[in-house]
Every structure is written in C-alpha cells, then in structure tokens.
Design a protein around this motif. Structure first.
Motif, PDB file in Angstrom:
ATOM      1  N   ARG A 124     111.323 -16.506  52.503  1.00 54.70           N
ATOM      2  CA  ARG A 124     112.366 -16.881  53.463  1.00 54.70           C
ATOM      3  C   ARG A 124     113.113 -15.676  54.021  1.00 54.70           C
ATOM      4  N   SER A 125     112.443 -14.551  54.081  1.00 55.48           N
ATOM      5  CA  SER A 125     112.983 -13.370  54.747  1.00 55.48           C
ATOM      6  C   SER A 125     111.911 -12.823  55.667  1.00 55.48           C
ATOM      7  N   SER A 126     112.346 -12.251  56.773  1.00 55.23           N
ATOM      8  CA  SER A 126     111.395 -11.650  57.711  1.00 55.23           C
ATOM      9  C   SER A 126     111.055 -10.213  57.322  1.00 55.23           C
ATOM     10  N   ASN A 127     111.711  -9.700  56.275  1.00 56.82           N
ATOM     11  CA  ASN A 127     111.476  -8.331  55.821  1.00 56.82           C
ATOM     12  C   ASN A 127     110.538  -8.343  54.612  1.00 56.82           C
ATOM     13  N   PRO A 128     109.352  -7.755  54.729  1.00 57.26           N
ATOM     14  CA  PRO A 128     108.338  -7.875  53.678  1.00 57.26           C
ATOM     15  C   PRO A 128     108.762  -7.310  52.328  1.00 57.26           C
ATOM     16  N   VAL A 129     109.531  -6.209  52.299  1.00 55.59           N
ATOM     17  CA  VAL A 129     109.957  -5.647  51.021  1.00 55.59           C
ATOM     18  C   VAL A 129     110.965  -6.580  50.345  1.00 55.59           C
ATOM     19  N   ALA A 130     111.778  -7.269  51.133  1.00 55.91           N
ATOM     20  CA  ALA A 130     112.719  -8.250  50.582  1.00 55.91           C
ATOM     21  C   ALA A 130     111.965  -9.383  49.899  1.00 55.91           C
ATOM     22  N   VAL A 131     110.900  -9.840  50.531  1.00 50.82           N
ATOM     23  CA  VAL A 131     110.089 -10.914  49.947  1.00 50.82           C
ATOM     24  C   VAL A 131     109.405 -10.424  48.671  1.00 50.82           C
ATOM     25  N   LEU A 502     119.611   7.219  59.321  1.00 51.49           N
ATOM     26  CA  LEU A 502     120.567   6.102  59.275  1.00 51.49           C
ATOM     27  C   LEU A 502     119.799   4.870  58.814  1.00 51.49           C
ATOM     28  N   PHE A 503     120.275   4.245  57.750  1.00 51.39           N
ATOM     29  CA  PHE A 503     119.606   3.095  57.159  1.00 51.39           C
ATOM     30  C   PHE A 503     120.515   1.868  57.261  1.00 51.39           C
ATOM     31  N   ALA A 504     119.912   0.702  57.234  1.00 54.55           N
ATOM     32  CA  ALA A 504     120.687  -0.544  57.254  1.00 54.55           C
ATOM     33  C   ALA A 504     120.024  -1.539  56.315  1.00 54.55           C
ATOM     34  N   LEU A 505     120.831  -2.348  55.647  1.00 52.59           N
ATOM     35  CA  LEU A 505     120.291  -3.344  54.732  1.00 52.59           C
ATOM     36  C   LEU A 505     121.241  -4.528  54.639  1.00 52.59           C
ATOM     37  N   PRO A 507     122.741  -8.320  55.402  1.00 52.81           N
ATOM     38  CA  PRO A 507     122.874  -9.173  56.586  1.00 52.81           C
ATOM     39  C   PRO A 507     122.649  -8.437  57.907  1.00 52.81           C
ATOM     40  N   LEU A 508     122.914  -7.142  57.949  1.00 56.33           N
ATOM     41  CA  LEU A 508     122.711  -6.386  59.190  1.00 56.33           C
ATOM     42  C   LEU A 508     121.260  -6.424  59.649  1.00 56.33           C
ATOM     43  N   VAL A 509     120.339  -6.624  58.701  1.00 55.24           N
ATOM     44  CA  VAL A 509     118.917  -6.659  59.068  1.00 55.24           C
ATOM     45  C   VAL A 509     118.336  -8.062  58.879  1.00 55.24           C
ATOM     46  N   GLY A 510     119.233  -9.063  58.802  1.00 54.35           N
ATOM     47  CA  GLY A 510     118.790 -10.453  58.751  1.00 54.35           C
ATOM     48  C   GLY A 510     118.697 -11.059  57.373  1.00 54.35           C
ATOM     49  N   ASP A 511     118.986 -10.280  56.313  1.00 55.31           N
ATOM     50  CA  ASP A 511     118.931 -10.813  54.953  1.00 55.31           C
ATOM     51  C   ASP A 511     120.321 -11.272  54.530  1.00 55.31           C
ATOM     52  N   ASN A 512     120.592 -12.546  54.770  1.00 53.48           N
ATOM     53  CA  ASN A 512     121.927 -13.081  54.537  1.00 53.48           C
ATOM     54  C   ASN A 512     122.115 -13.571  53.110  1.00 53.48           C
ATOM     55  N   PHE A 513     121.024 -13.711  52.359  1.00 53.24           N
ATOM     56  CA  PHE A 513     121.110 -14.193  50.987  1.00 53.24           C
ATOM     57  C   PHE A 513     120.990 -13.017  50.025  1.00 53.24           C
ATOM     58  N   VAL A 514     121.797 -13.029  48.966  1.00 48.42           N
ATOM     59  CA  VAL A 514     121.817 -11.931  48.009  1.00 48.42           C
ATOM     60  C   VAL A 514     120.431 -11.695  47.418  1.00 48.42           C
ATOM     61  N   ARG A 515     119.683 -12.754  47.189  1.00 49.58           N
ATOM     62  CA  ARG A 515     118.372 -12.593  46.542  1.00 49.58           C
ATOM     63  C   ARG A 515     117.423 -11.749  47.382  1.00 49.58           C
ATOM     64  N   PHE A 516     117.642 -11.669  48.699  1.00 51.98           N
ATOM     65  CA  PHE A 516     116.751 -10.890  49.547  1.00 51.98           C
ATOM     66  C   PHE A 516     117.297  -9.505  49.890  1.00 51.98           C
ATOM     67  N   LYS A 518     118.410  -7.322  48.037  1.00 52.97           N
ATOM     68  CA  LYS A 518     118.037  -6.326  47.041  1.00 52.97           C
ATOM     69  C   LYS A 518     116.785  -5.551  47.458  1.00 52.97           C
ATOM     70  N   GLY A 519     115.942  -6.160  48.266  1.00 57.40           N
ATOM     71  CA  GLY A 519     114.764  -5.465  48.760  1.00 57.40           C
ATOM     72  C   GLY A 519     115.120  -4.277  49.631  1.00 57.40           C
ATOM     73  N   GLY A 520     116.252  -4.371  50.337  1.00 54.44           N
ATOM     74  CA  GLY A 520     116.705  -3.252  51.151  1.00 54.44           C
ATOM     75  C   GLY A 520     117.006  -2.037  50.289  1.00 54.44           C
ATOM     76  N   ALA A 521     117.636  -2.271  49.134  1.00 56.65           N
ATOM     77  CA  ALA A 521     117.932  -1.162  48.223  1.00 56.65           C
ATOM     78  C   ALA A 521     116.646  -0.504  47.742  1.00 56.65           C
ATOM     79  N   LEU A 522     115.629  -1.307  47.472  1.00 57.23           N
ATOM     80  CA  LEU A 522     114.335  -0.762  47.051  1.00 57.23           C
ATOM     81  C   LEU A 522     113.711   0.088  48.153  1.00 57.23           C
ATOM     82  N   GLY A 523     113.699  -0.427  49.383  1.00 55.95           N
ATOM     83  CA  GLY A 523     113.101   0.297  50.494  1.00 55.95           C
ATOM     84  C   GLY A 523     113.801   1.618  50.776  1.00 55.95           C
ATOM     85  N   VAL A 524     115.134   1.593  50.796  1.00 55.46           N
ATOM     86  CA  VAL A 524     115.905   2.806  51.071  1.00 55.46           C
ATOM     87  C   VAL A 524     115.696   3.830  49.956  1.00 55.46           C
ATOM     88  N   THR A 525     115.766   3.368  48.707  1.00 55.05           N
ATOM     89  CA  THR A 525     115.621   4.286  47.571  1.00 55.05           C
ATOM     90  C   THR A 525     114.249   4.944  47.569  1.00 55.05           C
TER      91      THR A 525
END
Length: 547
Positions: A124-131, A502-505, A507-516, A518-525
């Motif tokens: 339920r996220s459009s971001n593959p790393v979030a999924v 410059l990175f974004a993670l 709700p700014l990138v469409g992940d409005n739920f906490v469960r998703f 976290k994938g942004g933190a993985l991608g940025v790191t």
C-alpha cells in the motif's frame, strides 16, 4: 542576542587527509571531533532543556534532519549505526524474497541491493523500498497476519554518521498535538519503530492495551521514550524553527557547466570528507520565550517534516471568521471549553476523510447536531471508508453509514443529530454565522451555524525552501501535498530528483502511514553509507580512486 553559527570550515581539525590514513582513522577522527567539541555541551543539555543548539562554530555536519516525528527518529536510529540483519531462525512467507535474503545473509539490509530485494513486491505504498521494509518488519500484514519481523538489529558504532535532528517540539512531532479522544487508524504494532516493540513498552509502563488500536498520546509518549532508550538524545534538538535552507554552491553538472558557484565558499571547503552544500538558518525558542538565532552548515539535508503544518483551506469568502476552525485540536478545544454547549444550530463539518469523520464523532458524542458536507458521492470507491474492515473500525463505518442513510432532502430537511450533503461544496461563510452550500445542480441552500470545521487535508510548511519547495514536486507549479503532488525522489535513495544532497521521506513522498515511512530511513541511510565508503576509498587512494 547571541548568534551561534557554524560559519567556519573544519580546517582547524579536519585537514586534507593523506593517503596513509585509513577509512577507520578518518571516521574515528570525525567521531572524536564531535565527541571532544560537542560532548560536554550534549551532556549539559538534557533532551527537554531549552538552550542554544551549538555554540561551537567550526562544524559542518554530514547530515541535518528537519523534523523529529517518526520519520526523523527512524532515520536517526539508522544513522546512529543500527543495522538490520536477517534473523537466523527467520523464514519469510514470501519464498522468493526469502531466497534473495538468504543469498546475502551475512550482510545487513543496508548493504544489500534494495532494488533487487524490492522487485516484484506489492503493497500500500508507491515507494518500493517502503514496501520492502514493511514486509520485512510486518510480513503479510495486509492479509491480516501478525507474523514476527524477520529482522534483528545490531548496533555497529563504526557506521555512525554524525547528524542533528531539529524539531519544533519533543521527539514524536505532530503526534504530541493530535486530538486525544480518538484512536489511531493503525494498529499499535504498526506504529512502532525498529528495536522496541510497542506492546513491550506498554507492558513496561504497566498499562493495559484494551485493543490493537491506541490513543495518539500513547504513541507520542512511546516515540519520546524511544529516542531516550535508544541513546539518540545527543542527536536531537527541540524548540527549533527553520527559517531558511539554501544551497551554498553546486557541483559541476554532467554537461560540465557550473551553476551558482561561490568562490568564497569553495575556498572555505578544505576537506574532501565533508562538502558544505547547505546553510540552515533558524532560531531556537528558550525558556523565557526569547529566540536565539542559529546557522548550521551541512553536506546533506533530509526533509522529514510531515504534512500537518498547514491545514488546507477552501479559499472562499468568510473562511477567516473566528467561528471557522481548520483542525481537530481547535474544534476539540472549543467543545472542551463549553463554547458549543447547548447550541441549537448545527456544526458544519467539511471533508470526507478520517479527520472529518473524527470531528463528526466528536460532535455526535457531545450531542452537537452536524451538517456534513463533502464533494464526493457516497458510492465513490476512493472513499477511505471503503478500505477499512468493518470489524476493526466500527466507529468509522458508523459515520459512513450515516453519510449514506441520513442525507439531506427537501422533504426531510435537517435531521436532529446528523445530516449529510454529498456532492455539495461551501460557497461562502457570512458574518452572521450563516453558510451558503451549493449542489452539483447549482441549487443553493443557506444554514445558520454554531461553528464550522474545515478538514480537507493539510500541506507541509516548506517556506524555508526556495519557491516554498514547489520545485521539488512532480508538478512544480503546485504546492507539495502527500497525495496529489509529493516530492519527486529517486525510488531507492530518496534523494530529491531536482536537488542533489537533499532527501525527503515520510508523508512528503506519499508515505502517510508510520509502517511505510521507515523505508525512507533505510533508503537514505543506504545512500549516505555508500557514498561515505566511496569517499573514504577516494581519500585512501590519494584522490586517484573512485570519486
């Protein structure tokens, strides 16, 4: 008023490294510098103490994170050196994914090919790393299963990347400001962050969970405690307000043309280890209410602000009258203070999302009659209620049932407790506390109100960026929004497509739920860790290696 400003280079401590220094020596030098120069200040500044951020003026930070909600907290956790590995006994229910994980079991997920691992996954996220990260933390959660995470976490301190997380309030961000009378939309375990199970935390506090869904204030306390128990406090600064984030200079474009090169700042740049790409200005509010200005420099900036800063407006006549609210806290405060007690006239609630439904429930439970206006048909398949199981979310389905069965008609007029107006919009508000509604057919209706609550979404406050950050979106002519115009990012690094470093993670990138998010933190790191390794290799080879 003093200004603390990281206005000098690291030259006093970070010289140009020779090829005799190893990656570890360079990194240890950086860590020691931060420890020597900031350690005493950090120890003297508890998490809740209001004081200036930094008095040291010789630091360029590798990373500054703007926003201290769950996105910023999770990113700090991973930048601090916590690494996820496949647990020895774990078997992921997705056999294809599990076989991929087995191929590199000895590596942390941060060090693996995220695109390869994400391939073929749906969620339920459009971001593959979030999924990907969600299915590792909560396997098959969307099918109703409560399987344990297949990951275990190790603290590997040599992976620590120095950073600061700046937030307006305590760690947890907007969760500290949410209306306390409502349950979260997500289950408690979906709100948790890596390394600390929410249920374990609740048990340690000797509180009992009555159900899988919890109150926002519980989540806010959990996030604040998480920062403390994970040892992240040294990275967090509260009561900070950002006024500008600007790029100091740009590297050469791929076509060889320089953009916005500042000779002054290029001369300041003396270290191959950290580039002074960004200047972050703002102020910190201290105990006596005064503001202490600050100026930081960073190589990378991560935007984790969320999208709740600026409630969306209808942009119609009379919307600024004092009886028109734009948030649940405002509406809840009016009810708590008794301003709407005994009112005969109804409250107008505008919107068809869950926040609007919360407002309906709040009014309904306080015996306040409701006029509920929304533009969509009640049969619209995109309504959020259609996506929520009835057994898990009975209160929201109660609202949806009223939306469908208690709609306005000329014959029935307004009902005593609740009346819905599907496919209507508000034309204007009047000073005498009346509103004018209009249907799709153009028919207008006038009603007297006791208050109005406009809950049609919100926008992030990116006023500290040029063009209010609009240029970062998929549609650069429109404001950034979670659903319709998120920040455009690389799918696997979360770096902004239109702005390097410059990175974004979240709700700014469409992940409005906490469960998703976290994938942004993985991608940025992963992105920052990979670049750090390349830099160290470059330095080790005396500048002849990989750039």
């Amino acid at each position: 008023m003093p200004v603390w400003c990281c206005s000098c280079s690291l030259a006093g401590h970070f010289r140009n490294y020779s090829d005799t220094e190893t990656e570890g020596e360079i990194f240890n030098s950086l860590v020691q510098y931060f420890g020597d120069n900031l350690g005493q200040k950090v120890k003297a500044m508890p998490l809740v103490e209001e004081t200036s951020l930094l008095e040291d003026s010789s630091v360029t930070l590798p990373v500054v994170v703007i926003g201290n909600g769950p996105s910023g907290i999770c990113l700090s956790y991973m930048l601090s050196g916590y690494r996820p590995y496949l647990s020895s006994e774990a078997i992921h229910p997705n056999t294809i994914l599990h076989s991929k994980l087995e191929e590199a079991r000895h590596l942390s997920i941060v060090d693996q090919d995220l695109e390869y691992l994400s391939e073929g996954l749906e969620g339920r996220s459009s971001n593959p790393v979030a999924v990907l990260f969600d299915t590792l933390l909560h396997p098959d959660a969307d099918f109703g299963y409560d399987y344990p995470s297949v990951l275990h976490w190790k603290l590997e301190q040599h992976h620590y990347i120095p950073h600061l997380v700046l937030g307006k309030g305590p760690p947890g961000g907007a969760w500290h400001n949410m209306e306390g009378s409502m349950l979260t939309i997500s289950f408690g375990n979906w709100m948790e962050l890596p390394g600390l199970k929410f249920k374990d935390w609740v048990s340690s506090k000797r509180r009992n969970l009555k159900g899988d869904r919890v109150m926002p204030e519980e989540i806010a306390r959990y996030y604040k405690h998480y920062v403390k128990v994970m040892g992240l406090q040294k990275n967090f600064r509260e009561n900070t307000y950002i006024t500008s984030v600007s790029r100091l200079y740009r590297d050469q474009d791929d076509d060889g043309q320089d953009r916005n090169i500042s000779t002054q700042h290029l001369q300041i740049e003396k270290s191959k280890f950290i580039k002074r790409n960004w200047e972050i200005r703002g102020y910190q509010r201290i105990a006596d209410g005064s503001h202490v200005p600050f100026c930081l420099f960073a190589e990378n900036v991560a935007l984790a602000t969320g999208t709740l800063d600026s409630p969306a407006h209808l942009e119609i006549e009379g919307e600024d009258f004092p009886f028109v609210f734009h948030s649940m806290p405002e509406f809840g405060a009016a009810i708590t203070k008794g301003k709407l007690r005994g009112k005969v006239d109804p409250v107008l609630i505008v919107g068809s999302g869950l926040t609007a439904a919360d407002a309906v429930l709040c009014a309904y439970n306080n015996n306040i009659p409701v006029i509920h206006v929304f533009r969509r048909r009640v049969t619209d398949p995109s309504l959020i209620f259609k996506q929520l199981p009835k057994k898990l979310y009975p209160e929201y389905h109660k609202v949806y049932h009223m939306m469908c069965t208690q709609s306005y008609s000329v014959e029935s007029n307004l009902l005593s407790d609740y009346t819905s107006f599907p496919e209507h919009h508000v034309l204007s508000f009047k000073a005498d506390m009346k509103c004018i509604l209009q249907s799709l057919s153009g028919l207008k209706k006038i009603f007297k109100l006791s208050a109005a609550v406009v809950l049609i979404g919100s926008h992030p406050n990116l006023s500290f960026l040029k063009e209010q950050g609009c240029y970062l979106g998929h549609n650069s002519s429109q404001p950034i929004t979670c659903k319709s115009n998120p920040v455009e990012i690389d799918a696997y690094t979360y770096e902004c497509v239109k702005e390097a470093n410059l990175f974004a993670l979240g709700p700014l990138v469409g992940d409005n739920f906490v469960r998703f998010l976290k994938g942004g933190a993985l991608g940025v790191t992963r992105c920052l860790a990979t670049r750090q390794k390349k830099k160290h290799l470059f330095v080790e080879r005396g500048g002849d290696g990989i750039a």
